[in-house]
Scaffold this motif. Structure first.
Motif, PDB file in Angstrom:
ATOM      1  N   LEU A   1       0.816  -1.219   0.000  1.00  0.00           N
ATOM      2  CA  LEU A   1       0.000   0.000   0.000  1.00  0.00           C
ATOM      3  C   LEU A   1       0.850   1.270   0.000  1.00  0.00           C
ATOM      4  CD1 LEU A   1      -2.691  -1.078   2.633  1.00  0.00           C
ATOM      5  CD2 LEU A   1      -2.868  -1.135   0.130  1.00  0.00           C
ATOM      6  N   GLY A   2       2.153   1.120  -0.012  1.00  0.00           N
ATOM      7  CA  GLY A   2       3.039   2.275   0.005  1.00  0.00           C
ATOM      8  C   GLY A   2       3.327   2.825   1.386  1.00  0.00           C
ATOM      9  N   TYR A   3       2.907   2.118   2.448  1.00  0.00           N
ATOM     10  CA  TYR A   3       3.130   2.610   3.802  1.00  0.00           C
ATOM     11  C   TYR A   3       4.613   2.695   4.152  1.00  0.00           C
ATOM     12  CZ  TYR A   3      -1.836   2.272   5.138  1.00  0.00           C
ATOM     13  OH  TYR A   3      -3.185   2.454   5.250  1.00  0.00           O
ATOM     14  N   ALA A   4       5.402   1.697   3.752  1.00  0.00           N
ATOM     15  CA  ALA A   4       6.833   1.730   4.086  1.00  0.00           C
ATOM     16  C   ALA A   4       7.504   2.946   3.464  1.00  0.00           C
ATOM     17  CB  ALA A   4       7.516   0.437   3.647  1.00  0.00           C
ATOM     18  N   GLY A   5       7.248   3.186   2.194  1.00  0.00           N
ATOM     19  CA  GLY A   5       7.848   4.345   1.534  1.00  0.00           C
ATOM     20  C   GLY A   5       7.424   5.660   2.159  1.00  0.00           C
TER      21      GLY A   5
ATOM     22  N   ILE B   1      19.815  -4.970   4.530  1.00  0.00           N
ATOM     23  CA  ILE B   1      18.655  -5.669   3.964  1.00  0.00           C
ATOM     24  C   ILE B   1      19.104  -7.009   3.389  1.00  0.00           C
ATOM     25  CG2 ILE B   1      16.762  -5.536   2.291  1.00  0.00           C
ATOM     26  CD1 ILE B   1      17.079  -2.475   2.341  1.00  0.00           C
ATOM     27  N   ALA B   2      18.306  -8.048   3.627  1.00  0.00           N
ATOM     28  CA  ALA B   2      18.580  -9.353   3.029  1.00  0.00           C
ATOM     29  C   ALA B   2      18.499  -9.230   1.506  1.00  0.00           C
ATOM     30  CB  ALA B   2      17.582 -10.388   3.529  1.00  0.00           C
TER      31      ALA B   2
ATOM     32  N   ALA C   1      13.537  -2.029  -2.799  1.00  0.00           N
ATOM     33  CA  ALA C   1      12.881  -0.998  -3.609  1.00  0.00           C
ATOM     34  C   ALA C   1      12.580   0.249  -2.780  1.00  0.00           C
ATOM     35  CB  ALA C   1      11.602  -1.550  -4.237  1.00  0.00           C
ATOM     36  N   VAL C   2      12.098   0.070  -1.547  1.00  0.00           N
ATOM     37  CA  VAL C   2      11.830   1.210  -0.660  1.00  0.00           C
ATOM     38  C   VAL C   2      13.124   1.973  -0.405  1.00  0.00           C
ATOM     39  CG1 VAL C   2      11.183   1.856   1.714  1.00  0.00           C
ATOM     40  CG2 VAL C   2       9.781   0.213   0.440  1.00  0.00           C
ATOM     41  N   ALA C   3      14.198   1.251  -0.093  1.00  0.00           N
ATOM     42  CA  ALA C   3      15.483   1.889   0.191  1.00  0.00           C
ATOM     43  C   ALA C   3      15.978   2.690  -1.016  1.00  0.00           C
ATOM     44  CB  ALA C   3      16.505   0.840   0.603  1.00  0.00           C
TER      45      ALA C   3
END
Length: 181
Positions: free
Chosen positions: A112-116, A139-140, A148-150
């Motif tokens: 849902l885009g919460y991490a970003g 990150i593993a 992708a978030v990073a």
């Protein structure tokens, strides 16, 4: 650096980043023990999750930064955690002296885009409040969503390492623009 008795609240369009609370523990433990979210393939025991919650709170008092609970603004529902830590990890190259960033969203709210959204907010807060030059994360290599978030947040890989017997990729970015220092 200012120490806080608890995490300051940070609002985004859909999230409230706030202090982790004792009443979050059951859902926090469910998240930290979910095999789908296991960092390095290892789920946390109830005792380990409790210790992690207490360490997250303690970071604020001792270091002036730490992890926030991520809650949906509309519902108040706990959906994850994000923030900065300094665990003095036994990893080479060392992360010491950096603001180690991390995030986790419960499986039911991933995609849902919460991490970003949370990472963008915490990096903005960190740039204004943490007097460290670099933000790092570990990150593993098979965790494509977190990678992708990073990357979207400006982190770039700089080393492959082993942490607790598992391969990890280390990422870093400047915490604030060179013109801000």
């Amino acid at each position: 650096m200012q120490a806080f008795d608890r995490a300051p609240e940070v609002m985004t369009e859909r999230l409230c980043l706030r202090a982790l609370r004792v009443e979050d523990f059951d859902v926090f433990f469910a998240m930290r023990s979910d095999p789908r979210l296991a960092v390095g393939g290892v789920v946390e025991t109830r005792e380990e999750a409790w210790s992690r919650l207490l360490r997250a709170r303690g970071h604020w008092a001792v270091l002036g930064f730490g992890y926030w609970a991520l809650t949906e603004r509309a519902s108040g529902r706990f959906v994850g955690e994000a923030g900065f830590i300094d665990f003095r990890r036994d990893v080479q190259p060392s992360l010491d002296g950096t603001a180690e960033a991390g995030w986790m969203v419960i499986a039911e709210r991933q995609g849902l885009g919460y991490a970003g959204e949370a990472v963008a907010a915490m990096l903005a807060w960190g740039a204004a409040n943490i007097p460290r030059e670099l933000a790092t994360c570990m990150i593993a290599p098979d965790n494509a969503p977190s990678i992708a978030v990073a990357r979207r947040a400006g982190f770039r890989s700089y080393a492959e390492a082993t942490y607790r017997g598992a391969p990890v990729t280390l990422y870093r970015r400047r915490l604030r623009a060179a013109s801000d220092t």
